[in-house]
Design a protein around this motif. Structure first.
Motif, PDB file in Angstrom:
ATOM      1  N   TYR A 117      -1.305  -4.414  17.503  1.00 36.28           N
ATOM      2  CA  TYR A 117      -0.079  -4.373  16.715  1.00 36.28           C
ATOM      3  C   TYR A 117       0.001  -5.559  15.764  1.00 36.28           C
ATOM      4  O   TYR A 117       0.357  -5.416  14.581  1.00 36.28           O
ATOM      5  N   LEU A 118      -0.334  -6.753  16.256  1.00 28.38           N
ATOM      6  CA  LEU A 118      -0.274  -7.955  15.430  1.00 28.38           C
ATOM      7  C   LEU A 118      -1.230  -7.853  14.243  1.00 28.38           C
ATOM      8  O   LEU A 118      -0.841  -8.127  13.097  1.00 28.38           O
ATOM      9  N   VAL A 119      -2.462  -7.447  14.500  1.00 26.40           N
ATOM     10  CA  VAL A 119      -3.469  -7.385  13.441  1.00 26.40           C
ATOM     11  C   VAL A 119      -3.095  -6.363  12.379  1.00 26.40           C
ATOM     12  O   VAL A 119      -3.056  -6.677  11.177  1.00 26.40           O
ATOM     13  N   VAL A 120      -2.805  -5.127  12.786  1.00 28.06           N
ATOM     14  CA  VAL A 120      -2.548  -4.079  11.783  1.00 28.06           C
ATOM     15  C   VAL A 120      -1.230  -4.336  11.047  1.00 28.06           C
ATOM     16  O   VAL A 120      -1.109  -4.010   9.857  1.00 28.06           O
ATOM     17  N   SER A 121      -0.256  -4.948  11.724  1.00 28.11           N
ATOM     18  CA  SER A 121       1.021  -5.231  11.065  1.00 28.11           C
ATOM     19  C   SER A 121       0.871  -6.305  10.002  1.00 28.11           C
ATOM     20  O   SER A 121       1.406  -6.178   8.895  1.00 28.11           O
ATOM     21  N   LEU A 122       0.137  -7.376  10.325  1.00 31.74           N
ATOM     22  CA  LEU A 122      -0.051  -8.437   9.344  1.00 31.74           C
ATOM     23  C   LEU A 122      -0.861  -7.956   8.143  1.00 31.74           C
ATOM     24  O   LEU A 122      -0.547  -8.301   6.995  1.00 31.74           O
ATOM     25  N   VAL A 123      -1.885  -7.156   8.392  1.00 37.68           N
ATOM     26  CA  VAL A 123      -2.653  -6.598   7.273  1.00 37.68           C
ATOM     27  C   VAL A 123      -1.760  -5.703   6.427  1.00 37.68           C
ATOM     28  O   VAL A 123      -1.813  -5.742   5.189  1.00 37.68           O
ATOM     29  N   GLU A 124      -0.908  -4.934   7.066  1.00 33.50           N
ATOM     30  CA  GLU A 124       0.014  -4.049   6.340  1.00 33.50           C
ATOM     31  C   GLU A 124       0.990  -4.852   5.484  1.00 33.50           C
ATOM     32  O   GLU A 124       1.245  -4.525   4.330  1.00 33.50           O
ATOM     33  N   ILE A 125       1.531  -5.910   6.047  1.00 31.81           N
ATOM     34  CA  ILE A 125       2.518  -6.720   5.334  1.00 31.81           C
ATOM     35  C   ILE A 125       1.922  -7.352   4.086  1.00 31.81           C
ATOM     36  O   ILE A 125       2.538  -7.356   3.016  1.00 31.81           O
ATOM     37  N   PHE A 126       0.703  -7.883   4.212  1.00 34.09           N
ATOM     38  CA  PHE A 126       0.116  -8.620   3.098  1.00 34.09           C
ATOM     39  C   PHE A 126      -0.712  -7.749   2.151  1.00 34.09           C
ATOM     40  O   PHE A 126      -1.405  -8.268   1.288  1.00 34.09           O
ATOM     41  N   SER A 127      -0.630  -6.436   2.326  1.00 41.79           N
ATOM     42  CA  SER A 127      -1.331  -5.552   1.391  1.00 41.79           C
ATOM     43  C   SER A 127      -0.406  -4.445   0.896  1.00 41.79           C
ATOM     44  O   SER A 127      -0.834  -3.334   0.623  1.00 41.79           O
ATOM     45  N   ARG A 128       0.889  -4.767   0.772  1.00 43.78           N
ATOM     46  CA  ARG A 128       1.878  -3.738   0.445  1.00 43.78           C
ATOM     47  C   ARG A 128       2.274  -3.715  -1.034  1.00 43.78           C
ATOM     48  O   ARG A 128       3.058  -2.871  -1.431  1.00 43.78           O
ATOM     49  N   ASP A 129       1.780  -4.603  -1.839  1.00 47.45           N
ATOM     50  CA  ASP A 129       2.217  -4.663  -3.230  1.00 47.45           C
ATOM     51  C   ASP A 129       1.922  -3.373  -3.976  1.00 47.45           C
ATOM     52  O   ASP A 129       2.728  -2.887  -4.760  1.00 47.45           O
ATOM     53  N   ALA A 130       0.763  -2.806  -3.708  1.00 50.48           N
ATOM     54  CA  ALA A 130       0.385  -1.583  -4.419  1.00 50.48           C
ATOM     55  C   ALA A 130       1.157  -0.378  -3.932  1.00 50.48           C
ATOM     56  O   ALA A 130       1.191   0.652  -4.595  1.00 50.48           O
ATOM     57  N   GLU A 131       1.820  -0.501  -2.780  1.00 51.19           N
ATOM     58  CA  GLU A 131       2.471   0.663  -2.201  1.00 51.19           C
ATOM     59  C   GLU A 131       3.679   1.113  -2.996  1.00 51.19           C
ATOM     60  O   GLU A 131       4.178   2.216  -2.826  1.00 51.19           O
ATOM     61  N   ALA A 132       4.185   0.247  -3.872  1.00 50.43           N
ATOM     62  CA  ALA A 132       5.347   0.632  -4.662  1.00 50.43           C
ATOM     63  C   ALA A 132       5.028   1.819  -5.560  1.00 50.43           C
ATOM     64  O   ALA A 132       5.900   2.561  -5.962  1.00 50.43           O
ATOM     65  N   LYS A 133       3.759   2.003  -5.867  1.00 52.35           N
ATOM     66  CA  LYS A 133       3.362   3.142  -6.687  1.00 52.35           C
ATOM     67  C   LYS A 133       3.485   4.421  -5.873  1.00 52.35           C
ATOM     68  O   LYS A 133       3.108   4.460  -4.722  1.00 52.35           O
TER      69      LYS A 133
END
Length: 469
Positions: A151-167
């Motif tokens: 949970y910790l690993v996938v959540s942190l990766v998700e948080i710091f790679s979300r900029d492109a998700e606004a598209k």
């Protein structure tokens, strides 16, 4: 939130997963709850209770002693898959990265705390009416601890790679894979590290003292001859070696599933006495939720995260199912081919790559089936008991799977600790009526445990009471 546990004979399968709020199914109109995710979570908790409390009588649903994949071996990866799938849904509502990181870290520590408390040895429910743990032998690893890491690993990766998700992404599974390339890069690193250690680490000879007071070999010292690299057998694999070196052999699980293997046990695959010629490693501890295997287990959650991304970005049922089913079948086929070509065996204890593929593929297909039946066809009420359990999974896990409620009831006995309400119900209403211990235990678990806690969870749902991490 959720949890997990596993086998009757091998009490090393307990697990819990949590999410901040109910997941949302994104549509152009008012967002709706993804009922199929709750139901899938509830099914996994039910499987956990079933295999833990009936697995001793029905080995086919208990853990495979070593290579192979029985029903119990799907429980852990199903939970990890669900954890991953829930991450994009939960974190999507958090605009601030700082707040998201804070919540993820707090929840991770909560999972670690409950994991050590419930699996570390403090509670001896439901049969041993004692509590407390010898810190020299506390078990540091477990289901909840493994979930916390993933949970910790996938959540942190998700948080710091979300900029492109606004598209507002579109239509291609490849475009979603490209958008979230950081997740797959982390997955590749995890796999490389796992393979490098598993096949390159040198495993020397080792020895141990039997501390299990119920064992006929209690107090004896055994030596296991290894001196090899790349072995995937029980005594000489790198997974066990890393745990012995880092955790210490006294802090590992003392009754691993391999005790029921043909090499060790006279009644294999049932629990029974050891063979007279059983090799020394049969008496040794082994940690099924250890360090290296938990690193590999992160892959199950990364695959789940991708399924959550598909749910977030694709708006129509057919597109979602096309991606889910295609990926599920590919994973399943790859894992089966690796196993039956003897390239990489299916092994839950080592959390091999073939095991990741088969169990993640199965999770994808099971979830897709629920999605079709519930979110498309509307058969929600048919699976309502599973939904209730899935919405209050932590509560059911602690009370039923961890045996806390049964331990409390067993604490009230008449004359003899085995003369309790639970023992009486199990013996006189189920076993004696059916004249079969195996059938009686199975029916007891189904009706007196699973159905009972489904009703309790339903009542709590009506009252709006939920236990979440």
């Amino acid at each position: 939130m959720e949890e997990i546990k596993a086998d009757t004979t091998d009490h090393h399968h307990r697990l819990d997963v949590s999410e901040e709020k109910p997941p949302l199914l994104l549509t152009t109109s008012k967002p709706k709850r993804v009922a199929s995710l709750d139901i899938f979570r509830g099914l996994t908790v039910v499987l956990m209770i079933l295999v833990d409390d009936a697995g001793g009588q029905w080995p086919v649903i208990g853990h495979a002693p070593w290579n192979g994949c029985n029903l119990a071996d799907f429980v852990m990866p199903f939970f990890l898959f669900i954890v991953g799938m829930a991450v994009p849904l939960a974190l999507k509502r958090m605009a601030s990265k700082h707040m998201a990181v804070k919540k993820v870290i707090i929840r991770t520590f909560k999972l670690l705390f409950w994991g050590v408390l419930l699996q570390g040895g403090f509670s001896h429910a439901p049969d041993e009416l004692t509590y407390g743990v010898d810190m020299k032998h506390i078990r540091w690893c477990g289901i909840l601890q493994r979930i916390a890491l993933a949970y910790l690993v996938v959540s942190l990766v998700e948080i710091f790679s979300r900029d492109a998700e606004a598209k507002d992404l579109a239509t291609s599974q490849f475009s979603i894979l490209k958008l979230y390339s950081w997740h797959w890069l982390v997955g590749a690193i995890v796999l490389i590290v796992y393979f490098a250690i598993l096949y390159a680490a040198y495993v020397p000879d080792w020895k141990f003292i039997v501390h299990d007071k119920d064992s006929v070999a209690y107090g004896k010292t055994f030596t296991v001859a290894c001196g090899v690299r790349g072995k995937l057998d029980p005594p000489c694999n790198a997974v066990g070696y890393i745990d012995r070196e880092v955790l210490g052999i006294n802090h590992m699980y003392k009754r691993p599933a391999w005790r029921r293997s043909e090499a060790c046990n006279e009644n294999s695959p049932y629990q029974g006495p050891f063979r007279k010629d059983a090799p020394s490693w049969c008496y040794a501890p082994f940690e099924p939720e250890g360090i290296l295997s938990s690193i590999s287990a992160i892959l199950s959650s990364i695959i789940g995260v991708h399924f959550g991304h598909v749910l977030v970005h694709l708006k129509d049922h057919s597109s979602r199912l096309k991606h889910w089913l295609s990926m599920g079948f590919v994973l399943l086929i790859v894992g089966i081919l690796l196993h039956f070509t003897h390239a990489i065996p299916l092994n839950k204890q080592l959390y091999t790559f073939s095991y990741v593929c088969v169990t993640s593929g199965a999770a994808a297909l099971v979830f897709s089936a629920f999605y079709i039946m519930v979110d498309i066809w509307g058969f929600k009420y048919l699976f309502m008991p599973l939904k209730w359990i899935g919405m209050n999974a932590m509560f059911v896990y602690v009370m039923a799977a961890a045996g806390i409620f049964a331990g409390f009831i067993n604490g009230w006995y008449y004359g003899d600790p085995h003369n309790t309400l639970i023992y009486w119900i199990k013996k006189h209403i189920f076993i004696n009526v059916w004249h079969s211990t195996r059938v009686g235990i199975l029916l007891y678990v189904i009706f007196a445990e699973i159905l009972f806690w489904a009703i309790v969870a339903g009542i709590l749902h009506r009252l709006g009471i939920y236990w979440k991490l």
